[in-house]
Design a protein around this motif. Structure first.
Motif, PDB file in Angstrom:
ATOM      1  N   VAL A  76       0.846  -1.194   0.000  1.00 25.71           N
ATOM      2  CA  VAL A  76       0.000   0.000   0.000  1.00 25.71           C
ATOM      3  C   VAL A  76       0.881   1.243   0.000  1.00 25.71           C
ATOM      4  N   SER A  77       1.922   1.237   0.842  1.00 22.23           N
ATOM      5  CA  SER A  77       2.865   2.359   0.833  1.00 22.23           C
ATOM      6  C   SER A  77       3.599   2.450  -0.494  1.00 22.23           C
ATOM      7  N   SER A  78       3.899   1.302  -1.096  1.00 16.29           N
ATOM      8  CA  SER A  78       4.555   1.317  -2.402  1.00 16.29           C
ATOM      9  C   SER A  78       3.666   1.957  -3.462  1.00 16.29           C
ATOM     10  N   LEU A  79       2.360   1.692  -3.378  1.00 17.55           N
ATOM     11  CA  LEU A  79       1.418   2.282  -4.331  1.00 17.55           C
ATOM     12  C   LEU A  79       1.428   3.805  -4.252  1.00 17.55           C
ATOM     13  N   LEU A  80       1.555   4.328  -3.037  1.00 20.24           N
ATOM     14  CA  LEU A  80       1.528   5.777  -2.832  1.00 20.24           C
ATOM     15  C   LEU A  80       2.903   6.421  -2.987  1.00 20.24           C
ATOM     16  N   ALA A  81       3.943   5.591  -3.199  1.00 17.37           N
ATOM     17  CA  ALA A  81       5.304   6.114  -3.189  1.00 17.37           C
ATOM     18  C   ALA A  81       5.591   7.056  -4.353  1.00 17.37           C
ATOM     19  N   LEU A  82       5.123   6.718  -5.566  1.00 16.54           N
ATOM     20  CA  LEU A  82       5.457   7.578  -6.699  1.00 16.54           C
ATOM     21  C   LEU A  82       4.804   8.949  -6.586  1.00 16.54           C
ATOM     22  N   PRO A  83       3.488   9.059  -6.310  1.00 14.02           N
ATOM     23  CA  PRO A  83       2.950  10.410  -6.117  1.00 14.02           C
ATOM     24  C   PRO A  83       3.619  11.145  -4.964  1.00 14.02           C
ATOM     25  N   SER A  84       4.019  10.419  -3.922  1.00 13.62           N
ATOM     26  CA  SER A  84       4.697  11.056  -2.797  1.00 13.62           C
ATOM     27  C   SER A  84       6.091  11.537  -3.189  1.00 13.62           C
ATOM     28  N   CYS A  85       6.859  10.686  -3.890  1.00 17.41           N
ATOM     29  CA  CYS A  85       8.199  11.085  -4.336  1.00 17.41           C
ATOM     30  C   CYS A  85       8.134  12.238  -5.333  1.00 17.41           C
ATOM     31  N   ALA A  86       7.174  12.179  -6.245  1.00 22.68           N
ATOM     32  CA  ALA A  86       7.028  13.248  -7.232  1.00 22.68           C
ATOM     33  C   ALA A  86       6.679  14.566  -6.544  1.00 22.68           C
ATOM     34  N   ALA A  87       5.803  14.504  -5.560  1.00 21.17           N
ATOM     35  CA  ALA A  87       5.456  15.712  -4.811  1.00 21.17           C
ATOM     36  C   ALA A  87       6.674  16.259  -4.084  1.00 21.17           C
ATOM     37  N   ASN A  88       7.469  15.361  -3.528  1.00 26.16           N
ATOM     38  CA  ASN A  88       8.667  15.782  -2.811  1.00 26.16           C
ATOM     39  C   ASN A  88       9.640  16.493  -3.744  1.00 26.16           C
ATOM     40  N   GLU A  89       9.856  15.938  -4.943  1.00 21.73           N
ATOM     41  CA  GLU A  89      10.773  16.560  -5.890  1.00 21.73           C
ATOM     42  C   GLU A  89      10.213  17.882  -6.411  1.00 21.73           C
ATOM     43  N   THR A  90       8.904  17.964  -6.555  1.00 21.29           N
ATOM     44  CA  THR A  90       8.279  19.223  -6.960  1.00 21.29           C
ATOM     45  C   THR A  90       8.567  20.313  -5.949  1.00 21.29           C
ATOM     46  N   LEU A  91       8.381  19.998  -4.687  1.00 17.98           N
ATOM     47  CA  LEU A  91       8.582  20.989  -3.631  1.00 17.98           C
ATOM     48  C   LEU A  91      10.059  21.333  -3.460  1.00 17.98           C
ATOM     49  N   THR A  92      10.930  20.330  -3.524  1.00 21.55           N
ATOM     50  CA  THR A  92      12.361  20.577  -3.360  1.00 21.55           C
ATOM     51  C   THR A  92      12.915  21.402  -4.510  1.00 21.55           C
ATOM     52  N   ALA A  93      12.530  21.052  -5.741  1.00 25.00           N
ATOM     53  CA  ALA A  93      13.046  21.765  -6.913  1.00 25.00           C
ATOM     54  C   ALA A  93      12.622  23.222  -6.925  1.00 25.00           C
ATOM     55  N   THR A  94      11.491  23.532  -6.318  1.00 26.24           N
ATOM     56  CA  THR A  94      11.014  24.916  -6.280  1.00 26.24           C
ATOM     57  C   THR A  94      11.421  25.636  -5.001  1.00 26.24           C
ATOM     58  N   GLY A  95      12.397  25.061  -4.284  1.00 25.25           N
ATOM     59  CA  GLY A  95      12.969  25.744  -3.135  1.00 25.25           C
ATOM     60  C   GLY A  95      12.307  25.490  -1.807  1.00 25.25           C
ATOM     61  N   ARG A  96      11.303  24.615  -1.757  1.00 25.09           N
ATOM     62  CA  ARG A  96      10.585  24.334  -0.503  1.00 25.09           C
ATOM     63  C   ARG A  96      11.177  23.083   0.152  1.00 25.09           C
ATOM     64  N   ILE A  97      12.436  23.184   0.537  1.00 25.41           N
ATOM     65  CA  ILE A  97      13.184  22.035   1.037  1.00 25.41           C
ATOM     66  C   ILE A  97      12.633  21.547   2.367  1.00 25.41           C
ATOM     67  N   SER A  98      12.100  22.443   3.186  1.00 20.53           N
ATOM     68  CA  SER A  98      11.613  22.064   4.511  1.00 20.53           C
ATOM     69  C   SER A  98      10.417  21.116   4.442  1.00 20.53           C
ATOM     70  N   ALA A  99       9.753  21.036   3.283  1.00 23.61           N
ATOM     71  CA  ALA A  99       8.579  20.178   3.162  1.00 23.61           C
ATOM     72  C   ALA A  99       8.930  18.711   3.393  1.00 23.61           C
ATOM     73  N   THR A 100      10.137  18.304   3.007  1.00 28.81           N
ATOM     74  CA  THR A 100      10.557  16.917   3.226  1.00 28.81           C
ATOM     75  C   THR A 100      10.594  16.597   4.713  1.00 28.81           C
ATOM     76  N   PHE A 101      11.163  17.516   5.483  1.00 29.38           N
ATOM     77  CA  PHE A 101      11.237  17.330   6.933  1.00 29.38           C
ATOM     78  C   PHE A 101       9.840  17.308   7.549  1.00 29.38           C
ATOM     79  N   GLU A 102       8.998  18.206   7.095  1.00 26.70           N
ATOM     80  CA  GLU A 102       7.646  18.294   7.665  1.00 26.70           C
ATOM     81  C   GLU A 102       6.820  17.051   7.330  1.00 26.70           C
ATOM     82  N   ALA A 103       6.996  16.527   6.117  1.00 22.44           N
ATOM     83  CA  ALA A 103       6.278  15.306   5.744  1.00 22.44           C
ATOM     84  C   ALA A 103       6.760  14.123   6.568  1.00 22.44           C
ATOM     85  N   SER A 104       8.053  14.086   6.854  1.00 23.17           N
ATOM     86  CA  SER A 104       8.581  13.020   7.703  1.00 23.17           C
ATOM     87  C   SER A 104       8.018  13.119   9.116  1.00 23.17           C
ATOM     88  N   MET A 105       7.808  14.335   9.592  1.00 23.05           N
ATOM     89  CA  MET A 105       7.188  14.514  10.903  1.00 23.05           C
ATOM     90  C   MET A 105       5.749  13.982  10.890  1.00 23.05           C
TER      91      MET A 105
END
Length: 460
Positions: free
Chosen positions: A353-382
């Motif tokens: 189930v987590s694997s199914l959600l992994a690609l939209p989650s990874c893509a969202a992470n790269e979207t946010l990181t590439a646009t300078g919102r690096i803290s989003a990775t930390f917040e999502a991990s929280m």
């Protein structure tokens, strides 16, 4: 003019290349290279599992899971995000910059090896398995070998040498599998798996110099690079520590409360569930992130539409395929392993189930990181940590070890929901597209259930 990866039209009057040239260019597109390498990687790992599960006892995979968890814990606790840092920096190809990154990475690897070796005795005592001490200590050599690798493995993504990088990784995996299989036949114990890991890491480090130009590195400590790395890594490190807690605490707890053979079933299910994760992580980091970062640096307009356009078809196919694994898990386990491992199927369904959600989650992470919102990775991990702290504890108290596994399988949903919120705030979320990806996953589950119903009885 060469064939364009974007599929742009050919200028009027220019000779159009032949069919062979067009097919060759299509095959070399970054997305197709990643797909081919992940498929080949998973096929090789499936063959490896089929061989090793017939030569080794389930307990060996339990031991493998314990040591892999320790390695992952030590490595992620000091993650500095070297790959993303090199890809994103404007001067990421400068020699002194790369030498500094290599020096820091080498020092980190030495510290990691020392830390893992120091943990060997207390961990083996905590698990009441003193025989694990030499295995854990010997596994620290993997860090030393990997630390000697060139930064060419990082800059290959920036320079779009994805095909060459994939060939290096596949070659290392083939050697790892061959060495493990040979040692398993000769010894029949965990040293077979460890020997393969060491051989694969050694070949990858050697090829990092032999397969790439300008790969030689030297010691350097450039102050500007160090400051930039720290500014970038402080969010990455914090996020990695939280990610470490949410991805490893289940293994550490289950390794303590489960018999090693049962824990071996869980580890094997996790290995199978990680097969689609290989594509999600590699596609997001090797194709989407460099592309997104370039669009951001160039000041492209309508980022939301362009970001989704680059991932639409792979996301739909990924969701359908991963859903298919969930639905057909008993069939998958029955094909790959002998009847001793049938109990791994339920774990596989939950963890996928987590694997199914992994690609939209990874893509969202790269979207946010590439646009300078690096803290989003930390917040999502929280968000993941909060979910595991609540759902994991409640599940374990109500249903025991199964409840904890269930909480782990649903954990990615918490992170994805948070990332969607941050993307919406940034004007980068298209919920219609996201729901289409989930619908493709549901369709895959139904197809998988049908395949299991038809073919499963033939194996039982």
């Amino acid at each position: 003019m060469t064939v364009q990866a974007t599929g742009a039209a050919w200028p009027a009057g220019s000779p159009r290349p032949g069919l062979a040239a067009r097919l060759g260019a299509l095959a070399l597109r970054d997305t197709n290279v990643v797909v081919a390498s992940v498929v080949l990687n998973n096929l090789l790992r499936a063959v490896s599992s089929m061989i090793l599960t017939r030569l080794l006892a389930p307990e060996v995979f339990g031991i493998s899971g314990v040591i892999a968890s320790l390695q992952f814990t030590v490595a992620l606790a000091s993650d500095l995000g070297f790959q993303a840092f090199v890809v994103r920096q404007e001067d990421g190809g400068r020699k002194r910059f790369l030498d500094t990154v290599w020096t820091v990475a080498l020092l980190r690897s030495v510290l990691l090896a020392a830390a893992l070796a120091a943990l060997a005795l207390p961990v083996s005592r905590a698990l009441a398995r003193p025989d694990l001490m030499p295995l854990i200590a010997a596994s620290s050599l993997v860090f030393l070998i990997e630390g000697l690798a060139s930064t060419s493995l990082l800059s290959a993504l920036r320079d779009r040498r994805i095909l060459r990088l994939s060939v290096v990784e596949i070659a290392a995996l083939v050697v790892q599998i061959a060495v493990s299989a040979g040692l398993a036949w000769l010894r029949g114990d965990y040293w077979a798996i460890l020997g393969g890991m060491l051989a694969g890491a050694a070949l990858k480090s050697l090829l990092s110099y032999a397969a790439f130009p300008d790969s030689a590195r030297g010691l350097a400590l450039d102050r500007a690079t160090l400051r930039g790395l720290w500014a970038f890594a402080r969010y990455v490190t914090g996020s990695s520590v939280i990610y470490l807690l949410v991805t490893q605490c289940d293994k550490l707890v289950l390794a303590k409360v489960m018999p090693l053979d049962q824990f071996g079933f869980y580890v094997l299910a996790g290995n199978l569930a990680s097969a689609p994760l290989g594509f999600a992580a590699n596609y997001a980091s090797r194709v989407l992130y460099p592309s997104y970062a370039a669009l951001w640096r160039e000041g492209a307009t309508d980022l939301r539409a362009r970001f989704y356009a680059r991932r639409r078809l792979p996301s739909l196919l990924y969701a359908a395929a991963t859903g298919g694994i969930i639905g057909s898990a008993p069939l998958v386990v029955g094909v790959l392993y002998d009847p001793r491992y049938a109990e791994a199927a339920l774990y596989l369904q939950i963890l996928c189930v987590s694997s199914l959600l992994a690609l939209p989650s990874c893509a969202a992470n790269e979207t946010l990181t590439a646009t300078g919102r690096i803290s989003a990775t930390f917040e999502a991990s929280m968000a993941k940590l909060a979910w595991l702290g609540l759902a994991g504890v409640a599940g374990y108290l109500i249903w025991g070890q199964f409840g904890l596994v269930l909480a782990v399988g649903l954990m990615e949903a918490a992170a994805l929901g948070f990332k969607w919120l941050r993307m919406r705030q940034a004007g980068l979320l298209d919920m219609t597209q996201e729901l289409a990806f989930l619908a493709a996953g549901a369709g895959g589950i139904l197809l998988g259930l049908g395949a299991d119903a038809v073919l499963g009885p033939l194996l039982r």
